[in-house]
Design an enzyme around this catalytic site. Structure first.
Site, short mmCIF file in Angstrom:
data_model
loop_
_atom_site.label_atom_id
_atom_site.label_comp_id
_atom_site.label_asym_id
_atom_site.label_seq_id
_atom_site.Cartn_x
_atom_site.Cartn_y
_atom_site.Cartn_z
N ARG A 176 38.93 53.60 31.10
CA ARG A 176 38.59 54.02 32.28
C ARG A 176 39.72 54.73 33.67
O ARG A 176 40.85 54.18 33.41
CB ARG A 176 37.84 52.78 32.76
CG ARG A 176 37.03 53.13 34.14
CD ARG A 176 36.17 52.00 34.33
NE ARG A 176 36.80 50.42 34.66
CZ ARG A 176 35.80 49.71 35.12
NH1 ARG A 176 34.56 49.57 34.88
NH2 ARG A 176 36.36 48.21 35.35
N ARG B 293 39.53 38.81 31.81
CA ARG B 293 38.29 38.78 32.52
C ARG B 293 36.76 38.80 31.65
O ARG B 293 35.98 38.20 32.16
CB ARG B 293 37.98 40.32 33.26
CG ARG B 293 39.16 40.69 34.23
CD ARG B 293 39.42 41.79 34.57
NE ARG B 293 38.02 42.67 34.82
CZ ARG B 293 38.39 44.25 34.76
NH1 ARG B 293 39.39 44.86 34.27
NH2 ARG B 293 37.14 45.04 35.24
N LYS C 121 27.50 48.17 35.27
CA LYS C 121 26.86 48.04 36.49
C LYS C 121 27.12 48.95 37.79
O LYS C 121 26.10 49.42 38.18
CB LYS C 121 27.36 46.80 36.97
CG LYS C 121 27.41 45.47 36.15
CD LYS C 121 27.73 44.14 36.60
CE LYS C 121 29.06 44.03 37.24
NZ LYS C 121 30.05 43.65 35.95
N ARG D 141 29.13 35.00 40.46
CA ARG D 141 29.72 35.25 39.23
C ARG D 141 30.02 33.96 38.84
O ARG D 141 30.66 33.73 37.89
CB ARG D 141 31.03 36.16 39.79
CG ARG D 141 31.55 37.11 38.77
CD ARG D 141 32.69 37.39 39.05
NE ARG D 141 33.44 38.59 38.39
CZ ARG D 141 33.32 39.84 38.71
NH1 ARG D 141 32.62 40.14 39.68
NH2 ARG D 141 34.01 40.87 37.98
N ARG E 43 42.97 51.19 37.16
CA ARG E 43 43.04 50.02 37.89
C ARG E 43 43.92 49.10 37.48
O ARG E 43 44.18 48.81 36.13
CB ARG E 43 41.64 49.35 37.96
CG ARG E 43 40.71 49.65 39.02
CD ARG E 43 39.34 49.28 38.98
NE ARG E 43 39.13 47.79 38.75
CZ ARG E 43 37.93 47.24 38.53
NH1 ARG E 43 36.93 47.86 38.70
NH2 ARG E 43 37.87 45.80 38.19
P1 ADP Z 1 34.57 43.99 36.85
O1 ADP Z 1 33.05 43.65 37.06
O2 ADP Z 1 34.77 45.30 36.28
O3 ADP Z 1 35.72 42.78 36.44
P2 ADP Z 1 34.96 43.80 39.87
O4 ADP Z 1 35.41 45.28 40.51
O5 ADP Z 1 33.45 43.27 40.04
O6 ADP Z 1 35.33 44.05 38.35
O7 ADP Z 1 35.92 42.74 40.39
C1 ADP Z 1 37.32 42.82 40.38
C2 ADP Z 1 37.94 41.76 40.43
O8 ADP Z 1 37.72 40.90 41.91
C3 ADP Z 1 37.59 40.36 39.45
O9 ADP Z 1 38.22 40.15 38.41
C4 ADP Z 1 37.72 39.00 40.33
O10 ADP Z 1 39.08 38.74 40.32
C5 ADP Z 1 37.41 39.76 41.89
N1 ADP Z 1 35.98 39.15 42.02
C6 ADP Z 1 35.02 40.25 42.23
N2 ADP Z 1 33.72 39.59 42.44
C7 ADP Z 1 33.96 38.35 42.35
C8 ADP Z 1 33.04 36.98 42.54
N3 ADP Z 1 32.03 37.02 42.74
N4 ADP Z 1 33.95 35.80 42.25
C9 ADP Z 1 35.16 35.78 42.22
N5 ADP Z 1 36.13 36.69 42.04
C10 ADP Z 1 35.41 38.00 42.14
#
Ligand code: ADP
Length: 213
Positions: free
Chosen positions: A126, A170, A13, A87, A159
């Site tokens: 990563r 996740r 993404k 999400r 990370r």
């Molecule tokens: P990835 O898509 O690689 O899992 P992100 O950087 O989008 O990572 O998100 C990292 C973390 O931030 C997620 O694992 C979650 O804990 C939190 N997070 C991000 N966006 C949301 C969302 N829309 N709803 C709930 N938690 C979120």
């Protein structure tokens, strides 16, 4: 143009967003990046989100919805890409409401598809630059010098949530809570599925064809 980008963690993404920002001048709104900034600033929201993020759990809907509604209100008229939000179906419903209130709609939903086995390898390898945000991979996208950012020579970091154990959690969350969004959006007929286990340049060209049609 307003786009929602769906896809599991590590599905590419962030990479595709960069191309979309460059070509269409859209604002990249990544819920994960906003949360990481809040954490770095030690804000109340950042502190509340911390333990959820580190364990691979989703941050509660109410916190995320408030944070993203504010970001959408402040977004430029030229358009944006939502990356990592919504999400959950509940978040998508709230997003629809916020968009309707602002007289806007989501024009395209792009769904990046990759098998879990590939994702695990991608994410655990990563590494990123804490200064400029550039992302590398220890095998597939190595920096010129091991562990050092090509742009600013900062030491690369992993990370906290990119370890094998947290990635599994996740991915689980993704399948259970986020994947149902594809059907939610398919009712509106503006979802485009793209295999993202291919060369990112090819995925990018496919996306451009969809948006330019
Ligand atoms: P990835 O898509 O690689 O899992 P992100 O950087 O989008 O990572 O998100 C990292 C973390 O931030 C997620 O694992 C979650 O804990 C939190 N997070 C991000 N966006 C949301 C969302 N829309 N709803 C709930 N938690 C979120």
């Amino acid at each position: 143009m307003r786009i929602v980008l769906l896809g599991a963690p590590g599905s590419g993404k962030g990479t595709q967003c960069k191309s979309l920002v460059e070509k269409y001048g859209l604002l990249h709104m990544s819920s994960g990046d906003i949360l990481r900034k809040e954490r770095a600033a030690k804000s109340e929201l950042g502190q509340k989100a911390q333990s959820y993020m580190d364990s691979g759990a989703l941050v509660p809907d109410d916190l995320i919805i408030e944070m993203m509604s504010k970001a959408i209100k402040e977004a430029p008229k030229s358009g944006f890409i939502l990356d990592g939000f919504p999400r959950t179906v509940n978040q998508a419903i709230e997003l629809d409401k916020a968009m309707a209130d602002a007289g806007m709609k989501i024009d395209f939903v792009l769904n990046l598809e990759v098998d879990d086995s590939i994702i695990e390898k991608r994410i655990t390898g990563r590494r990123s630059c804490p200064k400029c945000g550039a992302v590398y991979h220890i095998e597939n996208m190595k920096p010129k010098q091991d562990g050092i950012c090509d742009n600013d020579e900062t030491e690369l970091v992993q990370r906290a949530d990119d370890t094998a154990e947290v990635v599994a959690k996740r991915l689980d969350n993704y399948h259970q809570q986020t994947e149902p969004l594809v059907d939610y959006y398919k009712k509106n007929g503006n979802v485009y599925d793209l295999r993202s286990d291919r060369d990112p340049e090819i995925v990018k060209e496919d996306i451009f064809k969809i948006l330019d049609f």
